[in-house]
Enzyme design. Structure first.
Site, PDB file in Angstrom:
ATOM      1  N   LYS A  11       0.770  -1.184  -0.017  1.00  0.00           N
ATOM      2  CA  LYS A  11       0.435  -0.031   0.378  1.00  0.00           C
ATOM      3  C   LYS A  11       0.839   1.460  -0.163  1.00  0.00           C
ATOM      4  O   LYS A  11       1.966   1.207   0.482  1.00  0.00           O
ATOM      5  CB  LYS A  11      -1.139   0.067   0.977  1.00  0.00           C
ATOM      6  CG  LYS A  11      -1.488  -1.050   0.963  1.00  0.00           C
ATOM      7  CD  LYS A  11      -2.929  -0.841   2.015  1.00  0.00           C
ATOM      8  CE  LYS A  11      -3.715  -2.519   1.984  1.00  0.00           C
ATOM      9  NZ  LYS A  11      -4.903  -2.265   2.894  1.00  0.00           N
ATOM     10  N   TYR A  51     -12.147  -2.045  -4.469  1.00  0.00           N
ATOM     11  CA  TYR A  51     -12.587  -2.629  -2.563  1.00  0.00           C
ATOM     12  C   TYR A  51     -14.520  -2.257  -3.287  1.00  0.00           C
ATOM     13  O   TYR A  51     -15.017  -2.101  -1.955  1.00  0.00           O
ATOM     14  CB  TYR A  51     -12.477  -1.308  -1.859  1.00  0.00           C
ATOM     15  CG  TYR A  51     -11.436  -1.390  -1.648  1.00  0.00           C
ATOM     16  CD1 TYR A  51     -10.902  -2.384  -0.753  1.00  0.00           C
ATOM     17  CD2 TYR A  51      -9.357  -0.534  -1.990  1.00  0.00           C
ATOM     18  CE1 TYR A  51      -9.352  -3.178  -0.252  1.00  0.00           C
ATOM     19  CE2 TYR A  51      -8.444  -0.894  -1.787  1.00  0.00           C
ATOM     20  CZ  TYR A  51      -8.150  -2.086  -0.485  1.00  0.00           C
ATOM     21  OH  TYR A  51      -6.848  -2.883   0.102  1.00  0.00           O
ATOM     22  N   PHE A  59     -15.553   2.965   6.102  1.00  0.00           N
ATOM     23  CA  PHE A  59     -14.663   3.969   5.930  1.00  0.00           C
ATOM     24  C   PHE A  59     -13.969   3.546   4.740  1.00  0.00           C
ATOM     25  O   PHE A  59     -13.167   4.213   4.488  1.00  0.00           O
ATOM     26  CB  PHE A  59     -13.412   3.050   6.805  1.00  0.00           C
ATOM     27  CG  PHE A  59     -13.489   1.460   6.328  1.00  0.00           C
ATOM     28  CD1 PHE A  59     -13.050   0.385   5.442  1.00  0.00           C
ATOM     29  CD2 PHE A  59     -14.315   0.696   7.429  1.00  0.00           C
ATOM     30  CE1 PHE A  59     -12.868  -0.550   5.270  1.00  0.00           C
ATOM     31  CE2 PHE A  59     -14.176  -0.509   7.265  1.00  0.00           C
ATOM     32  CZ  PHE A  59     -13.815  -0.877   6.046  1.00  0.00           C
ATOM     33  N   ARG A  87      -2.198 -14.730   4.284  1.00  0.00           N
ATOM     34  CA  ARG A  87      -3.489 -13.985   5.207  1.00  0.00           C
ATOM     35  C   ARG A  87      -2.264 -14.293   6.302  1.00  0.00           C
ATOM     36  O   ARG A  87      -2.472 -13.546   7.085  1.00  0.00           O
ATOM     37  CB  ARG A  87      -4.844 -14.226   5.547  1.00  0.00           C
ATOM     38  CG  ARG A  87      -5.303 -14.535   3.788  1.00  0.00           C
ATOM     39  CD  ARG A  87      -5.909 -12.851   4.804  1.00  0.00           C
ATOM     40  NE  ARG A  87      -6.515 -12.690   5.130  1.00  0.00           N
ATOM     41  CZ  ARG A  87      -7.722 -11.111   5.459  1.00  0.00           C
ATOM     42  NH1 ARG A  87      -7.088 -10.053   3.977  1.00  0.00           N
ATOM     43  NH2 ARG A  87      -8.212 -10.724   6.277  1.00  0.00           N
ATOM     44  N   THR A  93      -5.656  -7.590  10.377  1.00  0.00           N
ATOM     45  CA  THR A  93      -5.983  -5.865   9.680  1.00  0.00           C
ATOM     46  C   THR A  93      -5.553  -4.834  10.477  1.00  0.00           C
ATOM     47  O   THR A  93      -5.618  -3.896  10.043  1.00  0.00           O
ATOM     48  CB  THR A  93      -8.114  -5.988   9.720  1.00  0.00           C
ATOM     49  OG1 THR A  93      -8.200  -7.472   8.914  1.00  0.00           O
ATOM     50  CG2 THR A  93      -7.797  -4.986   8.862  1.00  0.00           C
ATOM     51  N   ARG A 104       2.061  -7.246   8.817  1.00  0.00           N
ATOM     52  CA  ARG A 104       1.882  -5.712  10.025  1.00  0.00           C
ATOM     53  C   ARG A 104       2.083  -5.756  10.898  1.00  0.00           C
ATOM     54  O   ARG A 104       2.311  -3.963  11.140  1.00  0.00           O
ATOM     55  CB  ARG A 104       0.056  -6.160   9.470  1.00  0.00           C
ATOM     56  CG  ARG A 104      -0.330  -5.962   8.081  1.00  0.00           C
ATOM     57  CD  ARG A 104      -2.204  -6.450   7.781  1.00  0.00           C
ATOM     58  NE  ARG A 104      -3.145  -5.874   6.292  1.00  0.00           N
ATOM     59  CZ  ARG A 104      -3.754  -6.812   6.548  1.00  0.00           C
ATOM     60  NH1 ARG A 104      -4.152  -7.576   7.213  1.00  0.00           N
ATOM     61  NH2 ARG A 104      -4.497  -6.462   5.418  1.00  0.00           N
ATOM     62  N   ASN A 114      -2.589  -0.005   6.601  1.00  0.00           N
ATOM     63  CA  ASN A 114      -1.804  -1.259   7.841  1.00  0.00           C
ATOM     64  C   ASN A 114      -0.976  -2.049   6.219  1.00  0.00           C
ATOM     65  O   ASN A 114      -0.516  -2.798   5.736  1.00  0.00           O
ATOM     66  CB  ASN A 114      -2.944  -1.743   7.988  1.00  0.00           C
ATOM     67  CG  ASN A 114      -3.878  -2.504   6.438  1.00  0.00           C
ATOM     68  OD1 ASN A 114      -3.260  -1.662   5.640  1.00  0.00           O
ATOM     69  ND2 ASN A 114      -4.369  -3.584   6.878  1.00  0.00           N
ATOM     70  N   HIS A 117      -1.926  -5.981   1.329  1.00  0.00           N
ATOM     71  CA  HIS A 117      -3.079  -6.054   1.231  1.00  0.00           C
ATOM     72  C   HIS A 117      -3.176  -7.573   0.559  1.00  0.00           C
ATOM     73  O   HIS A 117      -2.043  -8.268   0.173  1.00  0.00           O
ATOM     74  CB  HIS A 117      -3.860  -5.423  -0.149  1.00  0.00           C
ATOM     75  CG  HIS A 117      -4.915  -6.348  -1.071  1.00  0.00           C
ATOM     76  ND1 HIS A 117      -6.283  -6.496  -0.294  1.00  0.00           N
ATOM     77  CD2 HIS A 117      -5.007  -7.584  -1.713  1.00  0.00           C
ATOM     78  CE1 HIS A 117      -7.376  -7.190  -0.460  1.00  0.00           C
ATOM     79  NE2 HIS A 117      -6.696  -7.921  -1.930  1.00  0.00           N
ATOM     80  N   GLU A 128      -9.088 -10.658  -8.078  1.00  0.00           N
ATOM     81  CA  GLU A 128      -7.723  -9.312  -8.309  1.00  0.00           C
ATOM     82  C   GLU A 128      -6.713  -9.592  -9.050  1.00  0.00           C
ATOM     83  O   GLU A 128      -6.196  -8.692  -9.531  1.00  0.00           O
ATOM     84  CB  GLU A 128      -7.591  -9.215  -7.130  1.00  0.00           C
ATOM     85  CG  GLU A 128      -9.003  -9.568  -5.677  1.00  0.00           C
ATOM     86  CD  GLU A 128      -9.001  -8.795  -4.328  1.00  0.00           C
ATOM     87  OE1 GLU A 128      -7.471  -9.576  -3.929  1.00  0.00           O
ATOM     88  OE2 GLU A 128      -9.400  -9.661  -3.813  1.00  0.00           O
TER      89      GLU A 128
END
Ligand code: GDP
Length: 142
Positions: A11, A51, A59, A87, A93, A104, A114, A117, A128
């Protein structure tokens, strides 16, 4: 049967904070192969599409603004059980809740910023990967 690929995005905050190398070191050390990779800046409209599942969340606008605020690095990662294992590698998250050693925990600034993704299902991973990459952009046979 679980799929063997997942989509990641480094990100804007993590790119800005010079964590691209550190994050990909963790990813490769964990046994993932980088199958396709590129840097790009998402237009707000593209971030909205990516998203769209979060369209109704409070948010959403903040998320779209953040994800289109600067360059990102997107990559397709390959490994057995890629979605689940990735994950686990990135952690919760909210970095405050993420386990020690997760990406993270190591690199995220906050729940909204964070660092990274990771796709949350094989079906989303497929969609994706296709959102970011065409066949000819893969490093390996696809
Ligand atoms: P993920 O699958 O762990 O990325 O989490 P989600 O799918 O629930 O949320 C998608 C992304 O939205 C997260 O990675 C965060 O960047 C962002 N996000 C989640 N919760 C919040 C929140 O409460 N506030 C803000 N600003 N962003 C959030």
């Amino acid at each position: 049967m679980a799929g063997n690929k997942t989509l990641t995005i480094i990100k804007p905050g993590a790119v800005k904070n010079r964590h691209i190398g550190g994050i990909f070191a963790k990813i490769e050390e964990a046994g993932f192969r980088v199958s396709a990779i590129k840097s790009l800046k998402l237009a707000p409209a593209e971030a909205e599409v990516f998203y769209s599942i979060h369209r109704d969340k409070p948010f959403f606008q903040e998320l779209v603004d953040f994800m289109s605020s600067g360059p990102v690095v997107a990559a397709v990662l390959k490994k057995e059980d890629a979605v689940e294992d990735f994950r686990e590698l990135i952690g919760s998250t909210d970095p405050a809740e993420a386990k020690e050693g997760t990406i993270r925990k190591l690199f995220a600034e906050s729940k909204s910023h964070n660092a990274i993704h990771g796709s949350d299902s094989d079906e989303n991973a497929e969609n994706e990967c296709n959102f970011f990459f065409s066949k000819k952009e893969y490093l390996e046979k696809h």
